[in-house]
Structure formats: C-alpha cells, structure tokens
Enzyme design. Sequence first.
Site, PDB file in Angstrom:
ATOM      1  N   TYR A 147      18.956  40.333  50.399  1.00  0.00           N
ATOM      2  CA  TYR A 147      17.646  40.683  50.947  1.00  0.00           C
ATOM      3  C   TYR A 147      17.664  40.361  52.437  1.00  0.00           C
ATOM      4  CZ  TYR A 147      12.584  40.551  51.837  1.00  0.00           C
ATOM      5  OH  TYR A 147      11.321  40.763  52.339  1.00  0.00           O
ATOM      6  N   ASP A 199      23.245  37.514  58.382  1.00  0.00           N
ATOM      7  CA  ASP A 199      21.835  37.197  58.183  1.00  0.00           C
ATOM      8  C   ASP A 199      21.755  35.782  57.631  1.00  0.00           C
ATOM      9  OD1 ASP A 199      19.231  36.839  57.491  1.00  0.00           O
ATOM     10  OD2 ASP A 199      19.050  38.671  56.280  1.00  0.00           O
ATOM     11  N   LYS A 219      13.224  30.839  58.894  1.00  0.00           N
ATOM     12  CA  LYS A 219      12.969  29.709  57.992  1.00  0.00           C
ATOM     13  C   LYS A 219      13.158  28.346  58.695  1.00  0.00           C
ATOM     14  CE  LYS A 219      13.120  32.511  53.954  1.00  0.00           C
ATOM     15  NZ  LYS A 219      13.870  33.712  53.750  1.00  0.00           N
TER      16      LYS A 219
HETATM   17  C1  LIG Z   1      13.525  35.228  54.018  1.00  0.00           C
HETATM   18  C2  LIG Z   1      14.620  36.128  54.443  1.00  0.00           C
HETATM   19  C3  LIG Z   1      14.410  37.223  55.304  1.00  0.00           C
HETATM   20  C4  LIG Z   1      13.045  37.671  55.726  1.00  0.00           C
HETATM   21  O1  LIG Z   1      12.377  36.718  56.474  1.00  0.00           O
HETATM   22  P1  LIG Z   1      10.765  36.803  56.572  1.00  0.00           P
HETATM   23  O2  LIG Z   1      10.428  35.704  57.518  1.00  0.00           O
HETATM   24  O3  LIG Z   1      10.242  36.611  55.187  1.00  0.00           O
HETATM   25  O4  LIG Z   1      10.440  38.159  57.104  1.00  0.00           O
HETATM   26  C5  LIG Z   1      15.516  37.924  55.751  1.00  0.00           C
HETATM   27  N1  LIG Z   1      16.757  37.592  55.360  1.00  0.00           N
HETATM   28  C6  LIG Z   1      16.994  36.566  54.523  1.00  0.00           C
HETATM   29  C7  LIG Z   1      18.399  36.242  54.151  1.00  0.00           C
HETATM   30  C8  LIG Z   1      15.939  35.810  54.022  1.00  0.00           C
HETATM   31  O5  LIG Z   1      16.182  34.822  53.158  1.00  0.00           O
END
Ligand SMILES: *Cc1c(COP(=O)(O)O)cnc(C)c1O
Length: 426
Positions: A142, A237, A265
Amino acid sequence: MNQNQQLFAAAQKHIPGGVNSPVRAFGSVGGTPRFFKKGLGAYVWDADDQRYIDYVGSWGPLILGHTHPDVLEAVINAAKNGMSFGAPTAAEVELADLICKMLPSIEQVRLVSSGTEATMSAIRLARGFTGRDKLVKFEGCYHGHADSLLVKAGSGLLTFGNPSSAGVPASVAADTLVLPYNDVAALEALFAEIGEQIAAIIVEPIAGNMNMVQASAEFVQAMRKLTENYGSVLIYDEVMTGFRVGLQCTQGLHGIKPDLTCLGKVVGGGMPLAAFGGRNDIMAKLAPLGPVYQAGTLSGNPVAVAAGLATLKLISEYGFFNQLSIQTKKLCDGLIQIAKETNTIFSTQSVGGMFGFYFSKNIPQSFADVMNSDRTKFNSFFHGMLNKGIYLAPSAFEAGFVSAAHSDQDIIDTLEVARLVFLEIS
Ligand SMILES: *Cc1c(COP(=O)(O)O)cnc(C)c1O
C-alpha cells in the site's frame, strides 16, 4: 448501548461509514469501533473508560507512546508561536538537515503533510525525471490512495493494471504494472520486455500493509540492479518502516541506497507530516528549481515539524532501537511459546518496533501467502484480545507496533491475556 456504540451510530449520520479512514470502521473484523478519548504512554482509553494496551500507535507514528512529555512540550511551544505561516521557518531547515544526516541516500528532502502526498509526489518526480510513464508496484503493498497506486494486478504478466477503486480511470491504471512481491523472475521478465519504458519501481521494503512481509535479499538486489541498468528510479516507500525498524530505516538494514525515499508516520511524531527525498539530480527537477510541480499550503507546518524533530531526537539516543527491538521480540517470542502450548498454528516476526503475527505455519513471503492464513481465527483472536483490554489493528492485513513506552509488565500482561484467548479459540 454503551458510549462507543452511541458514538458510532451518531457518527454515521454525517460521516460516511462513521469514520474518516475506512479500516477504522472494523469492517473486516466486525463489531463496534472504539472511540478514543485519551492516550498516555502505552495505553489508550475509550469512550466507556475501558483501558487498552495499544499496539496500533495511530498506525505507526507513536514510537514513543502517547503524549510523550518532550513531544508535547515541543508541540505546545511551537503552537504558541503560530500555527502556520505558509512561509519558511528555521525548524523545517533543521528537520531537513537531520533527515539527510540520518539517511545517507537522501541529499535533498521536501516536507509534505501525508504519506499519500509523499508517494504521489515521488512518482510524479520519477516520471518527470525519466520522461517515462510506466510504474511498477507489488501486490499487497500500500502506498497511499493516489490514483496511479490504487491498482491491482491484471491477468497475465504483461497485462497492465486494473483500478482497485471505483473512480480511478482505466487509462491511469494502465500505466501501473503490478507484480507479485518477492518474485525476482517476474521482475526480471518485465524489465527484459519493457524496462526502457519504466519510470520507477515503488516498494515497501518491509511490507506492513499485508500484515508484515519482508523483501528477500535477492529481491532487493534485483530491484536495485534492474533500475540501475534500465535508468529507472527506485523508490523505497518507508512511510511505515522509516525510523520504525531502525535509525537508518529499512535501507540501512538492506545496505541499499534507493534513489528516492518516502517517509511519514514516525517522522511526524503523531502530527500530519511526511516527506520525500533522495538524489540531488532527481530532486533538482522539483519546482521551483525544475519542471515537476508540487506544493502544499501546510507543508512544513511548524507544529508538525516540532513534533517530528522532538521524536527524531529521542529515537536517536544511544541504544533506543536495541531496547525497542528486544521489547518487541519479547512479545513475539511469548506469543510463539503460548501458541505451541495451546497447539495453535501460528507464526510471527519482528524488526525494530514493528511486528507481524499470522495464523499460518510459515511466515508469509507474499500477498498470496497472507491470504492463505486463517483469517477467521485472526478475527476471533482480535475480539478476544480487545474484550480483555489489548488493542490490536482491526485487520489481519496490518502490521503491529510496540513503542518505547511498553514496559516489561505491559508485555507480560499482554501475554497473559493472549494465553486465555488462545485457549478460547484453539
Ligand atoms: C500509511 C502509509 C502510506 C500512506 O500514508 P498516509 O499518511 O496515510 O497518506 C503510504 N505508504 C505506506 C507504506 C504506508 O504505510
């Protein structure tokens, strides 16, 4: 009806599904989502004053636990001086310098407000830099909810992706290719066929959005080598893994220099802050220096930056990740032991403060493996734990998080509850 039930009913009147992000609705586990009113250290309290030991930590950001005094103080002080200027501040320079110092692959970095913005912008930048359109992602990863990432595999290796959400144009999805995670042969075949058209690979180097699945060393090497050979951009990512699995993130553990990295995060310490950065020559294509447009009214928000800076300073203290890894491993080892004693088919793993647990014999290597775990059992386990004051992510497809605030006693208490629940469900 208790308070949580009343609030959930009221919420559904004016908020679609009663929530502002879908997984919060408990759709896959059933039951009533908990509405929280307070967090302190490793604990959260819901609207009925029930206390939980929290292994979600706001889905990853709260590596220091809830309302850490240093972070709180930094936020309050920053807010007193102004909530937002829409103009540069000294603190964002400090945060950018710190990120570049901590991650050698990042020479320049831009701050944004969410992980979605970071990945979306990194992809646009990779496309602008290479002059190519095609993007490679992996099944089960994701990367936020930008159009070109809400794509699932089509049938057959070289069929381009299909939208995984209504509202995503087929024409956009067609430029995203979706391959199985950890499948080196599929990746090599794809690059051999159309490598010159591929702008970027985007990957969760430790996937945390299909439970937790780690990239194999061969897979990591193949991604780095193929992108290098074909002039494509490798995007790590690390929105979830960044400053969560170690001080130098997954790339430090892999000994890999991605071309671009996305952070979120933990980097915002619980405030809306994320970032993307990497090689100078790529970042130089970004506006106002270059032709790739990207902007944000609240980007580099001073209150969010203060939370991020305070958090990064605390996790940089000597021994922080060593201690956090030990604590997380205690939880995982304890669960394995209990599973054995109760004859439950179960496996688990952890890196730094991130863990996965699976109702399957072996640790999954791909999305298909995760799909094959016993999700009915997960749901029973989840509710058993929830009822006894342990808050886990309400889905078998999410990683879990331990914070520095989780004490030995918290782990012991969690394992005691887990033993009862394993007995109930076995
Ligand atoms: C949480 C997450 C996102 C998206 O971040 P948001 O702040 O919710 O838009 C993208 N990539 C990864 C790997 C994530 O865990």
